[in-house]
Write a protein that holds these residues in place. Structure first.
Motif, PDB file in Angstrom:
ATOM      1  N   ARG A   1      34.752  51.549  37.519  1.00 22.60           N
ATOM      2  CA  ARG A   1      35.776  52.014  38.476  1.00 22.60           C
ATOM      3  C   ARG A   1      36.842  50.943  38.678  1.00 22.60           C
ATOM      4  O   ARG A   1      38.035  51.239  38.765  1.00 22.60           O
ATOM      5  N   PHE A   2      36.408  49.673  38.744  1.00 20.85           N
ATOM      6  CA  PHE A   2      37.354  48.565  38.877  1.00 20.85           C
ATOM      7  C   PHE A   2      38.335  48.568  37.705  1.00 20.85           C
ATOM      8  O   PHE A   2      39.540  48.387  37.884  1.00 20.85           O
ATOM      9  N   CYS A   3      37.831  48.784  36.510  1.00 21.99           N
ATOM     10  CA  CYS A   3      38.687  48.812  35.316  1.00 21.99           C
ATOM     11  C   CYS A   3      39.673  49.975  35.365  1.00 21.99           C
ATOM     12  O   CYS A   3      40.840  49.815  34.987  1.00 21.99           O
TER      13      CYS A   3
ATOM     14  N   VAL B   1      45.386  51.474  36.276  1.00 23.67           N
ATOM     15  CA  VAL B   1      46.481  52.137  36.991  1.00 23.67           C
ATOM     16  C   VAL B   1      47.397  51.095  37.629  1.00 23.67           C
ATOM     17  O   VAL B   1      48.626  51.165  37.496  1.00 23.67           O
ATOM     18  N   ALA B   2      46.804  50.111  38.314  1.00 24.26           N
ATOM     19  CA  ALA B   2      47.607  49.071  38.968  1.00 24.26           C
ATOM     20  C   ALA B   2      48.395  48.257  37.940  1.00 24.26           C
ATOM     21  O   ALA B   2      49.566  47.931  38.158  1.00 24.26           O
TER      22      ALA B   2
ATOM     23  N   PHE C   1      37.968  53.924  46.060  1.00 18.70           N
ATOM     24  CA  PHE C   1      37.403  54.359  44.791  1.00 18.70           C
ATOM     25  C   PHE C   1      36.461  53.329  44.168  1.00 18.70           C
ATOM     26  O   PHE C   1      35.333  53.648  43.813  1.00 18.70           O
ATOM     27  N   THR C   2      36.910  52.093  44.041  1.00 21.07           N
ATOM     28  CA  THR C   2      36.102  51.091  43.338  1.00 21.07           C
ATOM     29  C   THR C   2      34.842  50.733  44.111  1.00 21.07           C
ATOM     30  O   THR C   2      33.739  50.829  43.592  1.00 21.07           O
TER      31      THR C   2
ATOM     32  N   ASN D   1      39.730  38.206  38.838  1.00 18.37           N
ATOM     33  CA  ASN D   1      40.042  39.006  40.012  1.00 18.37           C
ATOM     34  C   ASN D   1      38.867  39.897  40.411  1.00 18.37           C
ATOM     35  O   ASN D   1      38.600  40.094  41.592  1.00 18.37           O
ATOM     36  N   PHE D   2      38.146  40.452  39.450  1.00 14.85           N
ATOM     37  CA  PHE D   2      36.991  41.285  39.770  1.00 14.85           C
ATOM     38  C   PHE D   2      35.968  40.492  40.576  1.00 14.85           C
ATOM     39  O   PHE D   2      35.440  40.975  41.579  1.00 14.85           O
TER      40      PHE D   2
END
Length: 136
Positions: free
Chosen positions: A17-19, A24-25, A64-65, A118-119
């Motif tokens: 989900r992070f990916c 998108v970002a 979401f993430t 960042n994750f």
């Protein structure tokens, strides 16, 4: 390899989900940068894209993430995380430009380095619980 067992692991699903959110970002960031780099100094165009994508990214990351409600504390942690991330971006971006990497490719190379860092920062921000919360 049993991929279905791997996908059932919470951290793996979170990373996927992070990916997706990051893609998108990053698309928003790069799109704004691509459009503005023809009119503004490269660092200003890059920063504008970063800031615009940051606003979208916070809410997508929250809901979401990490499936959590956005709070002021999380927004603060997100902001600090992204300040660190932004500084990493700017250093890498300018190093890549200095090395002669084309200005349309440099942001993509920055992402390859900055996204994993960042994750880790964001996972800590959204998953960290104070000891009093853990006792409840």
């Amino acid at each position: 390899m049993d991929y279905s067992a791997l996908l059932r692991q919470k951290k793996v699903r979170e990373f996927i989900r992070f990916c997706l959110v990051g893609t998108v970002a990053a698309g928003i960031h790069y799109g704004i940068y691509y459009w503005l780099q023809a009119y503004l100094a490269l660092n200003i165009a890059y920063t504008a894209g970063y800031l615009i994508s940051l606003a979208c990214n916070f809410f997508m990351t929250s809901y979401f993430t990490f499936r959590s409600k956005p709070t002021v504390l999380k927004a603060t942690g997100f902001g600090v995380s992204h300040l660190i991330n932004y500084l990493l971006h700017m250093v890498l971006f300018n190093v890549f430009l200095w090395m002669g990497v084309p200005r349309l490719l440099a942001p993509l190379l920055v992402l390859a380095v900055a996204v994993p860092a960042n994750f880790i920062l964001l996972r800590w921000v959204f998953k960290y619980k104070k000891s009093s919360e853990n006792e409840e």
